[in-house]
Write an enzyme that holds these catalytic residues in place. Structure first.
Site, short mmCIF file in Angstrom:
data_model
loop_
_atom_site.label_atom_id
_atom_site.label_comp_id
_atom_site.label_asym_id
_atom_site.label_seq_id
_atom_site.Cartn_x
_atom_site.Cartn_y
_atom_site.Cartn_z
N PRO A 9 0.79 -1.23 0.00
CA PRO A 9 0.00 0.00 0.00
C PRO A 9 0.83 1.28 0.00
O PRO A 9 1.86 1.36 0.66
CB PRO A 9 -0.82 -0.11 1.29
CG PRO A 9 -0.10 -1.08 2.14
CD PRO A 9 0.53 -2.05 1.19
N ASN A 10 0.33 2.24 -0.76
CA ASN A 10 0.87 3.60 -0.85
C ASN A 10 2.17 3.70 -1.67
O ASN A 10 2.66 4.80 -1.90
CB ASN A 10 1.08 4.23 0.54
CG ASN A 10 -0.22 4.30 1.32
OD1 ASN A 10 -1.20 4.82 0.81
ND2 ASN A 10 -0.25 3.73 2.51
N ARG A 17 5.12 11.01 -2.29
CA ARG A 17 4.88 10.71 -0.89
C ARG A 17 6.15 10.89 -0.06
O ARG A 17 7.14 10.19 -0.30
CB ARG A 17 4.44 9.24 -0.83
CG ARG A 17 4.26 8.67 0.52
CD ARG A 17 4.16 7.15 0.45
NE ARG A 17 3.92 6.63 1.76
CZ ARG A 17 4.29 5.43 2.16
NH1 ARG A 17 4.88 4.59 1.33
NH2 ARG A 17 4.03 5.03 3.38
N TYR A 22 11.28 8.74 1.36
CA TYR A 22 11.24 7.67 0.35
C TYR A 22 11.91 8.04 -0.98
O TYR A 22 12.02 7.19 -1.87
CB TYR A 22 9.79 7.26 0.11
CG TYR A 22 9.13 6.70 1.36
CD1 TYR A 22 9.61 5.54 1.96
CD2 TYR A 22 8.03 7.34 1.94
CE1 TYR A 22 9.03 5.03 3.11
CE2 TYR A 22 7.43 6.83 3.10
CZ TYR A 22 7.94 5.68 3.67
OH TYR A 22 7.36 5.17 4.81
N ASN A 74 8.19 -5.53 -1.11
CA ASN A 74 8.10 -4.38 -0.22
C ASN A 74 6.64 -4.35 0.24
O ASN A 74 5.77 -3.85 -0.47
CB ASN A 74 8.48 -3.06 -0.92
CG ASN A 74 8.50 -1.90 0.07
OD1 ASN A 74 8.02 -2.02 1.21
ND2 ASN A 74 9.02 -0.77 -0.36
N ALA A 77 3.31 -0.89 4.76
CA ALA A 77 2.79 -0.92 6.13
C ALA A 77 2.35 -2.32 6.56
O ALA A 77 2.38 -2.65 7.76
CB ALA A 77 1.63 0.06 6.27
N GLU A 98 12.78 -9.59 1.52
CA GLU A 98 12.02 -8.44 2.03
C GLU A 98 12.82 -7.17 1.77
O GLU A 98 14.02 -7.13 2.05
CB GLU A 98 11.83 -8.61 3.55
CG GLU A 98 11.19 -7.39 4.21
CD GLU A 98 11.05 -7.53 5.73
OE1 GLU A 98 11.41 -8.60 6.29
OE2 GLU A 98 10.58 -6.57 6.34
N ARG A 107 13.60 4.12 12.38
CA ARG A 107 12.41 4.97 12.38
C ARG A 107 11.55 4.70 13.63
O ARG A 107 12.06 4.24 14.64
CB ARG A 107 11.64 4.74 11.06
CG ARG A 107 12.48 5.10 9.83
CD ARG A 107 11.70 4.96 8.55
NE ARG A 107 10.55 5.86 8.53
CZ ARG A 107 9.51 5.72 7.69
NH1 ARG A 107 9.51 4.72 6.82
NH2 ARG A 107 8.51 6.56 7.73
C1 DQA Z 1 8.39 1.01 3.69
C2 DQA Z 1 8.51 1.19 5.22
C3 DQA Z 1 7.17 0.94 5.89
O1 DQA Z 1 7.30 1.13 7.30
C4 DQA Z 1 6.14 1.93 5.39
O2 DQA Z 1 4.88 1.65 5.94
C5 DQA Z 1 6.06 1.98 3.89
C6 DQA Z 1 7.30 1.88 3.12
C7 DQA Z 1 9.71 1.37 2.97
O3 DQA Z 1 9.85 0.99 1.82
O4 DQA Z 1 10.56 2.06 3.54
O5 DQA Z 1 5.01 2.21 3.33
O6 DQA Z 1 8.12 -0.35 3.41
#
Ligand code: DQA
Length: 145
Positions: A9-10, A17, A22, A74, A77, A98, A107
């Site tokens: 997601p996202n 974003r 990122y 990836n 979240a 991963e 973080r």
């Molecule tokens: C993420 C790290 C996660 O904690 C976060 O929720 C993301 C992106 C990363 O690529 O750094 O959406 O997976």
């Protein structure tokens, strides 16, 4: 060999974003780069997908069984919450890498724990878009052994 890249997601918003966290590279740029690397090699196929839906990611992992040589994920979240993704990775029996753009261990505390880490071959985190390219190299190495 087929390398399946899955994005949670996202990640469709990469580039816009939180660029300070990122980076400015879009997911489309990353995909193009990975495909470019694969095109220079013979016999390396790339499947690159993104979904904002946990169940869709679960389905794709299930379908990878017997179809993909390596999964690079990836999970965004869902990394921190999803027992369903963990179980799917276990069930698929496809070596899984991963990845994260950011260093999740540096973080917020809730990002330190990965639900999927223990069922993956390894984790690459903190290298921005390069995490994807490092994972591509790692996938080739896994297959070469
Ligand atoms: C993420 C790290 C996660 O904690 C976060 O929720 C993301 C992106 C990363 O690529 O750094 O959406 O997976």
């Amino acid at each position: 060999m087929k390398i399946l890249f899955l994005n949670g997601p996202n990640l469709n918003l990469l580039g816009q974003r939180q660029p300070e966290v990122y980076g400015k590279t879009t997911l489309g740029d990353i995909e193009a780069n990975v495909r470019g690397k694969a095109a220079k090699l013979s016999g390396v196929e790339v499947d690159f997908r993104q979904s904002n839906h946990e169940g869709e990611l679960v389905t794709w992992i299930q379908q990878a069984r017997g179809n993909a040589s390596v999964i690079v994920i990836n999970a965004a979240a869902y990394t921190h919450t999803s027992i369903a993704l963990r179980d799917a990775i276990t069930a698929a029996e496809v070596p899984t890498i991963e990845i994260h753009l950011s260093n999740i261990h540096a973080r917020e505390e809730f990002r330190h724990h990965s639900m999927i880490a223990a069922v993956c071959r390894g984790q690459i985190a903190g290298f921005g878009a390069n995490s994807y390219y490092l994972a591509f190299e790692a996938a080739l190495l896994l297959q070469a052994k």
